[in-house]
Design a protein around this motif. Structure first.
Motif, PDB file in Angstrom:
ATOM      1  N   SER A  56       0.820  -1.215   0.000  1.00 39.72           N
ATOM      2  CA  SER A  56       0.000   0.000   0.000  1.00 39.72           C
ATOM      3  C   SER A  56       0.852   1.263   0.000  1.00 39.72           C
ATOM      4  CB  SER A  56      -1.011  -0.012   1.142  1.00 39.72           C
ATOM      5  OG  SER A  56      -0.357  -0.044   2.375  1.00 39.72           O
ATOM      6  N   SER A  57       2.080   1.191   0.510  1.00 44.97           N
ATOM      7  CA  SER A  57       2.984   2.352   0.403  1.00 44.97           C
ATOM      8  C   SER A  57       3.345   2.600  -1.056  1.00 44.97           C
ATOM      9  CB  SER A  57       4.272   2.119   1.189  1.00 44.97           C
ATOM     10  OG  SER A  57       3.987   1.851   2.527  1.00 44.97           O
ATOM     11  N   LEU A  59       1.540   1.686  -3.629  1.00 44.24           N
ATOM     12  CA  LEU A  59       0.323   2.187  -4.263  1.00 44.24           C
ATOM     13  C   LEU A  59       0.148   3.678  -3.978  1.00 44.24           C
ATOM     14  CD1 LEU A  59      -2.397   1.665  -5.756  1.00 44.24           C
ATOM     15  CD2 LEU A  59      -3.398   1.232  -3.502  1.00 44.24           C
ATOM     16  N   GLY A  60       0.363   4.069  -2.721  1.00 47.35           N
ATOM     17  CA  GLY A  60       0.248   5.481  -2.349  1.00 47.35           C
ATOM     18  C   GLY A  60       1.200   6.344  -3.161  1.00 47.35           C
ATOM     19  N   VAL A  63      -0.183   6.774  -6.665  1.00 46.40           N
ATOM     20  CA  VAL A  63      -1.275   7.754  -6.611  1.00 46.40           C
ATOM     21  C   VAL A  63      -0.703   9.175  -6.503  1.00 46.40           C
ATOM     22  CG1 VAL A  63      -3.249   8.591  -5.255  1.00 46.40           C
ATOM     23  CG2 VAL A  63      -2.942   6.136  -5.615  1.00 46.40           C
ATOM     24  N   ALA A  64       0.330   9.326  -5.674  1.00 46.46           N
ATOM     25  CA  ALA A  64       0.943  10.647  -5.497  1.00 46.46           C
ATOM     26  C   ALA A  64       1.516  11.165  -6.819  1.00 46.46           C
ATOM     27  CB  ALA A  64       2.037  10.579  -4.431  1.00 46.46           C
ATOM     28  N   MET A  66       0.415  10.397  -9.808  1.00 48.05           N
ATOM     29  CA  MET A  66      -0.717  10.829 -10.642  1.00 48.05           C
ATOM     30  C   MET A  66      -1.213  12.206 -10.212  1.00 48.05           C
ATOM     31  SD  MET A  66      -4.187   9.244 -11.898  1.00 48.05           S
ATOM     32  CE  MET A  66      -5.196   8.803 -10.530  1.00 48.05           C
ATOM     33  N   LYS A  67      -1.307  12.428  -8.895  1.00 43.38           N
ATOM     34  CA  LYS A  67      -1.789  13.720  -8.407  1.00 43.38           C
ATOM     35  C   LYS A  67      -0.839  14.854  -8.792  1.00 43.38           C
ATOM     36  CE  LYS A  67      -3.600  13.590  -4.131  1.00 43.38           C
ATOM     37  NZ  LYS A  67      -3.800  13.095  -2.734  1.00 43.38           N
ATOM     38  N   ARG A  74      -2.290  12.970 -17.081  1.00 43.70           N
ATOM     39  CA  ARG A  74      -2.801  11.858 -16.296  1.00 43.70           C
ATOM     40  C   ARG A  74      -1.820  10.704 -16.409  1.00 43.70           C
ATOM     41  NH1 ARG A  74      -8.829  11.517 -14.563  1.00 43.70           N
ATOM     42  NH2 ARG A  74      -8.712   9.681 -13.260  1.00 43.70           N
ATOM     43  N   THR A  91      -8.372  -1.997  -3.545  1.00 48.27           N
ATOM     44  CA  THR A  91      -8.453  -0.614  -3.064  1.00 48.27           C
ATOM     45  C   THR A  91      -9.302   0.250  -3.993  1.00 48.27           C
ATOM     46  OG1 THR A  91      -6.415  -0.104  -4.251  1.00 48.27           O
ATOM     47  CG2 THR A  91      -6.197  -0.723  -1.939  1.00 48.27           C
ATOM     48  N   MET A  93      -8.644   1.297  -6.749  1.00 50.29           N
ATOM     49  CA  MET A  93      -7.844   2.246  -7.532  1.00 50.29           C
ATOM     50  C   MET A  93      -7.842   1.860  -9.014  1.00 50.29           C
ATOM     51  SD  MET A  93      -6.624   4.868  -6.090  1.00 50.29           S
ATOM     52  CE  MET A  93      -6.692   5.519  -4.433  1.00 50.29           C
ATOM     53  N   VAL A  96      -9.698   4.315 -11.041  1.00 50.08           N
ATOM     54  CA  VAL A  96      -9.187   5.684 -11.113  1.00 50.08           C
ATOM     55  C   VAL A  96      -8.152   5.840 -12.232  1.00 50.08           C
ATOM     56  CG1 VAL A  96      -7.775   7.352  -9.847  1.00 50.08           C
ATOM     57  CG2 VAL A  96      -9.612   6.143  -8.664  1.00 50.08           C
TER      58      VAL A  96
END
Lengths: 111, 154
Positions: A56-57, A59-60, A63-64, A66-67, A74, A91, A93, A96
């Motif tokens: 999950s780290s 994955l985070g 996501v970061a 992408m943000k 994108r 999750t 995701m 997304v």
């Protein structure tokens, strides 16, 4: 965190060369991606076909990235292996990200 | 460090036990050696994948929270009993807030700029495991859970 970037026209493809994106390298992955995506290509595709494990780290961190590219660009993903796919699904995701089952045509790395 | 293994037949359940320092590199190396044991090599790819996801989340959680401002070891015991992998993880770090496991509810996914970058771990653990149990005793955290395996042991 070993990342190989290649620019093909309007697409920047970043190949994750390590077999894991986990808590031990998540920060490094994020920082390195930030550097590589300085190139102002409209599309960024992260090739994850060599990544067998994502926690999950990790994955985070994805996501970061992408943000950080939003709102103008994108992050797209390709080549998700089974375990990685499972983490995205669990999750939600997977709803997304734009996920290509294989690295889009013309993006496959030779060799 | 190689995990100790016992694989007796008709004896105690096959098991593997490993103690690692509570840091991210040790977690990575520890998972690697656990998944290289005969015990876990015998599982299907699907079961191995689920087990690695859950164990990684449980171990990362200990490193990030229980040992956020201290150092200590993590003791992992895996036991294969019939069609279940029984996992017990012990650490000597801080207790869970209120001695309770987080509920693991996922935040709603909205606009890209508001997407969560964390808080996935307990959701993943709760989704993939059964009989999740936490207890604080004598300055130790003990987390246990079971994972279904599709093939009987041995």
């Amino acid at each position: 965190m070993d990342l190989l970037a290649e620019q093909r026209g309007e697409i920047l493809v970043v190949h994750a060369m390590q077999d894991r994106i986990d808590a031990a390298c998540a920060v490094q992955f994020k920082d390195r991606m930030r550097e590589l995506t300085q190139l102002p290509t409209p599309r960024v595709v992260l090739d994850m076909s060599r990544v067998n494990f994502l926690d999950s780290s990790g994955l985070g961190a994805v996501v970061a990235v992408m943000k950080a590219l939003a709102p103008d660009r994108r992050l797209e993903l390709s080549g998700l292996t089974n375990t990685v796919q499972k983490v995205f699904r669990l999750t939600r995701m997977d709803s997304v990200f734009t996920i290509h089952s294989e690295t889009p045509d013309g993006l496959r790395q030779a060799g | 460090m190689a995990p100790s293994q016992s694989l007796g037949s008709g004896q105690p359940d096959p098991s593997a036990r490993l103690t690692i320092p509570g840091d991210p590199m040790a977690v990575r190396a520890g998972l690697r050696s656990l998944f290289d044991t005969i015990l876990l090599r015998g599982l299907t790819a699907e079961d191995r994948s689920a087990a690695e996801i859950v164990l990684a989340e449980a171990l990362n959680n200990i490193v990030e929270h229980a040992y956020s401002n201290s150092h200590g070891d993590i003791d992992i015991t895996l036991q294969l009993r019939q069609t279940e992998l029984i996992c017990t993880i012990v650490d000597t770090g801080k207790p869970m807030p209120d001695n309770t496991l987080p509920n693991g509810h996922l935040s709603p996914l909205g606009a890209v700029k508001d997407l969560p970058e964390g808080g996935f771990g307990w959701h993943v653990i709760r989704t993939l495991s059964k009989d999740l149990h936490y207890q604080r005793q004598d300055g130790r955290n003990q987390l246990s859970f079971r994972l279904d395996t599709t093939q009987p042991a041995n």
